[in-house]
Design an enzyme around this catalytic site. Sequence first.
Site, PDB file in Angstrom:
ATOM      1  N   ARG A 103      -8.647  -0.392   4.068  1.00  0.00           N
ATOM      2  CA  ARG A 103      -7.728   0.491   3.322  1.00  0.00           C
ATOM      3  C   ARG A 103      -6.381  -0.181   3.097  1.00  0.00           C
ATOM      4  O   ARG A 103      -5.677   0.135   2.147  1.00  0.00           O
ATOM      5  CB  ARG A 103      -7.473   1.766   4.143  1.00  0.00           C
ATOM      6  CG  ARG A 103      -8.585   2.764   4.169  1.00  0.00           C
ATOM      7  CD  ARG A 103      -8.113   4.030   4.844  1.00  0.00           C
ATOM      8  NE  ARG A 103      -6.843   4.450   4.320  1.00  0.00           N
ATOM      9  CZ  ARG A 103      -5.878   5.024   5.050  1.00  0.00           C
ATOM     10  NH1 ARG A 103      -6.075   5.224   6.325  1.00  0.00           N
ATOM     11  NH2 ARG A 103      -4.755   5.388   4.495  1.00  0.00           N
ATOM     12  N   CYS A 158      -5.040   8.272   8.838  1.00  0.00           N
ATOM     13  CA  CYS A 158      -5.318   7.828  10.208  1.00  0.00           C
ATOM     14  C   CYS A 158      -5.054   8.959  11.220  1.00  0.00           C
ATOM     15  O   CYS A 158      -4.142   9.742  11.072  1.00  0.00           O
ATOM     16  CB  CYS A 158      -4.402   6.658  10.569  1.00  0.00           C
ATOM     17  SG  CYS A 158      -4.733   5.211   9.604  1.00  0.00           S
ATOM     18  N   ASP A 210       4.247   0.789  11.988  1.00  0.00           N
ATOM     19  CA  ASP A 210       2.984   0.224  11.482  1.00  0.00           C
ATOM     20  C   ASP A 210       2.753  -1.197  11.987  1.00  0.00           C
ATOM     21  O   ASP A 210       1.626  -1.696  11.909  1.00  0.00           O
ATOM     22  CB  ASP A 210       2.957   0.227   9.947  1.00  0.00           C
ATOM     23  CG  ASP A 210       2.986   1.638   9.392  1.00  0.00           C
ATOM     24  OD1 ASP A 210       3.257   1.797   8.194  1.00  0.00           O
ATOM     25  OD2 ASP A 210       2.772   2.588  10.174  1.00  0.00           O
ATOM     26  N   LYS A 236       0.846  -1.203   0.000  1.00  0.00           N
ATOM     27  CA  LYS A 236       0.000   0.000   0.000  1.00  0.00           C
ATOM     28  C   LYS A 236       0.876   1.245   0.000  1.00  0.00           C
ATOM     29  O   LYS A 236       0.646   2.166  -0.783  1.00  0.00           O
ATOM     30  CB  LYS A 236      -0.886   0.019   1.246  1.00  0.00           C
ATOM     31  CG  LYS A 236      -1.587   1.353   1.487  1.00  0.00           C
ATOM     32  CD  LYS A 236      -2.445   1.371   2.736  1.00  0.00           C
ATOM     33  CE  LYS A 236      -1.683   1.736   3.978  1.00  0.00           C
ATOM     34  NZ  LYS A 236      -1.368   3.152   4.154  1.00  0.00           N
ATOM     35  N   ASN A 237       1.910   1.264   0.859  1.00  0.00           N
ATOM     36  CA  ASN A 237       2.687   2.503   1.018  1.00  0.00           C
ATOM     37  C   ASN A 237       3.665   2.744  -0.119  1.00  0.00           C
ATOM     38  O   ASN A 237       4.347   3.758  -0.159  1.00  0.00           O
ATOM     39  CB  ASN A 237       3.364   2.521   2.387  1.00  0.00           C
ATOM     40  CG  ASN A 237       2.328   2.668   3.480  1.00  0.00           C
ATOM     41  OD1 ASN A 237       1.159   2.979   3.205  1.00  0.00           O
ATOM     42  ND2 ASN A 237       2.720   2.416   4.710  1.00  0.00           N
ATOM     43  N   ARG A 296       0.671  14.811  12.652  1.00  0.00           N
ATOM     44  CA  ARG A 296       1.053  14.510  11.247  1.00  0.00           C
ATOM     45  C   ARG A 296       1.126  15.783  10.396  1.00  0.00           C
ATOM     46  O   ARG A 296       0.419  15.939   9.405  1.00  0.00           O
ATOM     47  CB  ARG A 296       0.094  13.489  10.647  1.00  0.00           C
ATOM     48  CG  ARG A 296       0.029  12.204  11.456  1.00  0.00           C
ATOM     49  CD  ARG A 296      -0.747  11.131  10.780  1.00  0.00           C
ATOM     50  NE  ARG A 296       0.100  10.411   9.805  1.00  0.00           N
ATOM     51  CZ  ARG A 296      -0.370   9.438   9.019  1.00  0.00           C
ATOM     52  NH1 ARG A 296      -1.632   9.127   9.051  1.00  0.00           N
ATOM     53  NH2 ARG A 296       0.440   8.814   8.177  1.00  0.00           N
TER      54      ARG A 296
HETATM   55  C1  EPZ Z   1       4.290   6.883   5.953  1.00  0.00           C
HETATM   56  O1  EPZ Z   1       3.570   7.989   6.494  1.00  0.00           O
HETATM   57  C2  EPZ Z   1       3.306   5.739   5.946  1.00  0.00           C
HETATM   58  N1  EPZ Z   1       2.154   6.110   5.131  1.00  0.00           N
HETATM   59  C3  EPZ Z   1       2.846   5.443   7.365  1.00  0.00           C
HETATM   60  O2  EPZ Z   1       2.033   4.282   7.298  1.00  0.00           O
HETATM   61  C4  EPZ Z   1       4.073   5.113   8.216  1.00  0.00           C
HETATM   62  O3  EPZ Z   1       3.652   4.942   9.559  1.00  0.00           O
HETATM   63  C5  EPZ Z   1       5.066   6.260   8.143  1.00  0.00           C
HETATM   64  O4  EPZ Z   1       5.412   6.527   6.764  1.00  0.00           O
HETATM   65  C6  EPZ Z   1       6.349   5.967   8.902  1.00  0.00           C
HETATM   66  O5  EPZ Z   1       6.936   4.808   8.379  1.00  0.00           O
HETATM   67  C7  EPZ Z   1       2.277   6.085   3.795  1.00  0.00           C
HETATM   68  O6  EPZ Z   1       3.321   5.769   3.263  1.00  0.00           O
HETATM   69  C8  EPZ Z   1       1.035   6.442   3.016  1.00  0.00           C
HETATM   70  P1  EPZ Z   1       6.455  10.251   7.979  1.00  0.00           P
HETATM   71  P2  EPZ Z   1       4.194   9.481   6.464  1.00  0.00           P
HETATM   72  O7  EPZ Z   1       6.413  11.480   7.157  1.00  0.00           O
HETATM   73  O8  EPZ Z   1       4.954   9.650   5.214  1.00  0.00           O
HETATM   74  C9  EPZ Z   1       6.334  13.524  11.376  1.00  0.00           C
HETATM   75  C10 EPZ Z   1       0.111   2.992   7.625  1.00  0.00           C
HETATM   76  O9  EPZ Z   1      -0.341   2.476   8.664  1.00  0.00           O
HETATM   77  N2  EPZ Z   1       6.355  14.494  10.273  1.00  0.00           N
HETATM   78  O10 EPZ Z   1       7.657   9.361   7.924  1.00  0.00           O
HETATM   79  O11 EPZ Z   1       3.122  10.430   6.804  1.00  0.00           O
HETATM   80  C11 EPZ Z   1       4.979  12.816  11.457  1.00  0.00           C
HETATM   81  O12 EPZ Z   1       4.054  13.590  12.182  1.00  0.00           O
HETATM   82  C12 EPZ Z   1       0.633   4.411   7.646  1.00  0.00           C
HETATM   83  O13 EPZ Z   1       0.223   2.392   6.512  1.00  0.00           O
HETATM   84  C13 EPZ Z   1       6.514  15.853  10.591  1.00  0.00           C
HETATM   85  O14 EPZ Z   1       6.634  16.228  11.752  1.00  0.00           O
HETATM   86  O15 EPZ Z   1       5.200   9.345   7.682  1.00  0.00           O
HETATM   87  C14 EPZ Z   1       5.298  11.521  12.151  1.00  0.00           C
HETATM   88  O16 EPZ Z   1       5.319  11.754  13.542  1.00  0.00           O
HETATM   89  C15 EPZ Z   1       0.405   5.097   8.982  1.00  0.00           C
HETATM   90  N3  EPZ Z   1       6.519  16.758   9.590  1.00  0.00           N
HETATM   91  C16 EPZ Z   1       6.707  11.208  11.643  1.00  0.00           C
HETATM   92  O17 EPZ Z   1       7.240  12.453  11.125  1.00  0.00           O
HETATM   93  C17 EPZ Z   1       6.399  16.385   8.275  1.00  0.00           C
HETATM   94  O18 EPZ Z   1       6.435  17.270   7.394  1.00  0.00           O
HETATM   95  C18 EPZ Z   1       6.720  10.145  10.558  1.00  0.00           C
HETATM   96  O19 EPZ Z   1       6.099  10.695   9.477  1.00  0.00           O
HETATM   97  C19 EPZ Z   1       6.236  15.008   7.983  1.00  0.00           C
HETATM   98  C20 EPZ Z   1       6.233  14.075   8.990  1.00  0.00           C
END
Ligand code: EPZ
Length: 417
Positions: free
Chosen positions: A396, A116, A304, A22-23, A121
Amino acid sequence: MKKIVINGNRKLSGCISISGAKNSVVALIPAAILTDGVVEILNTPELTDTENLRKIITLLGGDIEFGKGFMKINGKNVVSNPIPSELSDKLRASYYFMGALLGRFHHVVINFPGGCKIGKRPIDLHLTAFRKMGATIVREGDKYTLDAEHLHGANILFDFPSVGATINVLMAAVLADGVTVIENAAKEPEIINIVSLLNNMGAKIVGGGTNTIRIEGVEKLNSAVIEVIPDRIEAGTYMMIGALIGENLKITNVIPKHVEILLSKMRDMGVEFKVEDDSVTFLNHDALTAVDIKTLVYPGFPTDLGQPMAVMLTQAKGESHFEETIYESRGGHYPELVKMGADIEFTPSSATIEGPSKLVGTEVAASDLRAGAALIIAGLIAAGTTKISNIEHILRGYEDLVYKLSSVGAEIAIVEE
Ligand code: EPZ
């Protein structure tokens, strides 16, 4: 309301094949509009997320052919139409259209992404990077308008190795003028999948999968083909089910290296399994020993898989300590597991779990995708019947969930109540 109903405490045996990630696919689909050619994506999972992304592509003027395990996207007629919140709110990955539309058209209007509720986020890392590449960003409530007179390369250093921000910058940089270097880039396998597609399209990217990625902008991108990698989170979820109630349960179409940390933790817990090139088989299920888990970025223990893992820890003998370090509040599953009989003391981002505890089926609700996955596992091992509501979260991220589990002996169904 649709619910998933499970009659638990059955042993499962047979073979479960893992679908495309998915990701990964939620990034590969938006990337396809970076060219006016045709991008073919193989091994696509059919999820509500892929369905919603197809709707956005169509709204932008793209043409899509799709079927079981493939999608063909023709970006010839794509224009940068505004993406309304009723579509972008359905999934966080809608924000990849920021990078793709900025990259190709230097203009995008989109509402803040959905997804979610597991923490604030924000998307500050994405926006800061786009500004460094020459974009101006106007925010009106939840609506973002990005424009770039001259989109150019930049040196980007992320405070945090964000998966989404890394991918979004890749999409904006491949057609930008000059070189972009991303430092402290995310190293998840899904990054390598998107880099492979972009390079197949003619991009010049080196370092995908490492913490430093260099992108040299090119004039144009072309048609290409890519295969979605197996979903390591779906694989890990079914592996935990195998560890708990598998009797010769084989999980196939996996890349064992992508779930190495989970397999290592399972060994520490005393789980017996056989690893082959593209499968892991769980022969039977012995008593489990408590372990401590701390979620980290790849290749650490994936956030995850943290929620499904909590169920395994409820069945392990002794006291396990769990710490979630990626999100502020990813504990929506804890109250539901306690309702089923688990012995858990928890905060929004940590838990102390005493086991083993006997879980008993009852009515529970999924707060988010992976909390829902945890409840599926809990229902499968619990005595009696478990009814899970809010199942749209679960559907999803897990293609053909009921079919896959029923085919190995689970008593599971989606009912209307
Ligand atoms: C991706 O989300 C995945 N989703 C998430 O999977 C996964 O948990 C996450 O990566 C971490 O591996 C998809 O790929 C669609 P991040 P993403 O940007 O890209 C903070 C699932 O269950 N952050 O690495 O949103 C954020 O708040 C989902 O399949 C900022 O602060 O994750 C979080 O605490 C859930 N500012 C951390 O970084 C930003 O601009 C990780 O976020 C961006 C992120």
